[in-house]
Design an enzyme around this catalytic site. Structure first.
Site, PDB file in Angstrom:
ATOM      1  N   TYR A 195      -1.638  -4.266  10.713  1.00  0.00           N
ATOM      2  CA  TYR A 195      -2.387  -3.206  11.235  1.00  0.00           C
ATOM      3  C   TYR A 195      -2.268  -3.696  12.616  1.00  0.00           C
ATOM      4  CZ  TYR A 195      -3.898  -1.027   6.807  1.00  0.00           C
ATOM      5  OH  TYR A 195      -3.852  -0.393   5.925  1.00  0.00           O
TER       6      TYR A 195
ATOM      7  N   ARG B  78      -0.406  -4.854  -1.414  1.00  0.00           N
ATOM      8  CA  ARG B  78      -1.050  -3.590  -1.576  1.00  0.00           C
ATOM      9  C   ARG B  78       0.090  -2.515  -1.303  1.00  0.00           C
ATOM     10  NH1 ARG B  78      -5.736  -1.343   0.455  1.00  0.00           N
ATOM     11  NH2 ARG B  78      -5.443  -0.712  -1.667  1.00  0.00           N
TER      12      ARG B  78
ATOM     13  N   HIS C 139      -5.036   5.357   5.280  1.00  0.00           N
ATOM     14  CA  HIS C 139      -6.349   5.406   5.255  1.00  0.00           C
ATOM     15  C   HIS C 139      -7.121   6.657   5.682  1.00  0.00           C
ATOM     16  CE1 HIS C 139      -7.415   1.103   3.943  1.00  0.00           C
ATOM     17  NE2 HIS C 139      -6.049   0.950   4.872  1.00  0.00           N
TER      18      HIS C 139
HETATM   19 FE   LIG Z   1      -4.696  -0.587   4.048  1.00  0.00          FE
END
Ligand SMILES: [Fe+2]
Length: 304
Positions: free
Chosen positions: A158, A215, A220
């Site tokens: 991120y 993941r 999101h």
């Molecule tokens: Fe995420």
């Protein structure tokens, strides 16, 4: 001087919370004591194991910074985050399913016009067009609703994890406001599956018990419509190899979307497309109710 055996001790500790003024706090503390004492009794916990647990939790706290939340990560990999989500969303009544907020939400995002490329500096990711709509349970469009979106880059990180985040600002992160038809759309890159941070105690635990740290790829979404329960969810990319073994247990079938690979010369808003590109289409159905949107878990970049 009272002398307690192992079960009388539990009763005494529970009793010690009897005068707690707030009944909810009293209930939570007494149940916590019950569960913790049960665990110690069931496992015959040794001094070494107790000491290890104290050291592990100490190091978990020490790993937390303004941009790192190791306790949330621990909650996530132990399934506690998804369990809290589950007990608070037992009846969805046709509304879109929820999942974890995750540690990378940094607060209200900057509003961008529909169609904006939210990953303009990413030159390696495959391009993706996301088109979406927000409705009530009967399909009536909800206009003027803020929708925060954020996802990892194609390198699995991120923007807020990157050392130059304070300088470069947000990437693959934005807010859109739904139009009169409840629609919003934007350009980005196709996210990939990514590892949770493994350089702390949680990573140490994951390795020791032979679990993987991945993941499945997702975007999101946080949809906060007045008069409706805030919707915190992901849309997962169909076909990802980690959909059945998400390290934080966040996948629900309804949240997995088929992403179309396209070669059309134009994207859905009529503007030129690089070839090939991907199309994500997903609609969010909101459940009537109250509630405030969750706060960010981190203290980074308040204006991101
Ligand atoms: Fe995420």
């Amino acid at each position: 001087m009272p002398q307690f055996n192992d079960t009388e001790l539990t009763a005494a500790v529970i009793e010690s919370f009897e005068k707690t003024p707030d009944p909810r706090v009293k209930f939570l503390m007494q149940e916590l004591v019950k569960s913790l004492h049960d665990y110690v009794r069931k496992t015959d916990l040794t001094f070494d194991e107790w000491g290890y647990a104290i050291d592990f939790l100490t190091r978990t706290g020490q790993k937390c910074t303004a941009s790192r939340q190791e306790f949330i990560l621990l909650s996530d990999v132990l399934g506690v985050s998804m369990l809290v989500d589950a007990v608070n969303h037992r009846e969805r009544e046709g509304a879109t399913e929820t999942t974890v907020l995750g540690p990378f939400y940094v607060g209200e995002h900057k509003v961008l016009p529909h169609g904006t490329d939210v990953s303009p500096h990413n030159v390696t990711g495959e391009r993706m067009f996301v088109q979406s709509r927000v409705t009530d349970l009967k399909g009536k469009p909800l206009a003027g609703v803020p929708v925060d979106i954020w996802h990892a880059d194609d390198d699995g990180h991120y923007d807020s994890q990157k050392p130059d985040y304070e300088v470069t600002g947000p990437s693959s992160r934005a807010r859109f406001i739904t139009d009169a038809d409840g629609r919003f759309f934007f350009r980005t890159i196709l996210p990939c599956s990514y590892p949770i941070p493994t350089d702390g105690p949680v990573g140490e635990m994951i390795r020791q018990v032979r679990r993987h740290e991945m993941r499945p790829a997702h975007v999101h979404f946080l949809v906060a419509a007045p008069g409706y329960e805030p919707l915190v969810t992901h849309v997962f990319i169909e076909g990802d190899e980690y959909l059945d073994s998400d390290v934080v247990f966040g996948v629900k079938d309804e949240l997995v979307a088929k992403i179309e690979k396209r070669t059309d010369a134009l994207m859905p808003d009529g503007k030129p497309a690089p070839a090939p590109w991907h199309l994500m289409s997903y609609e969010f159905r909101m459940k009537p109710g109250k509630g405030t949107a969750p706060k960010p878990m981190l203290a980074v970049a308040e204006d991101a």
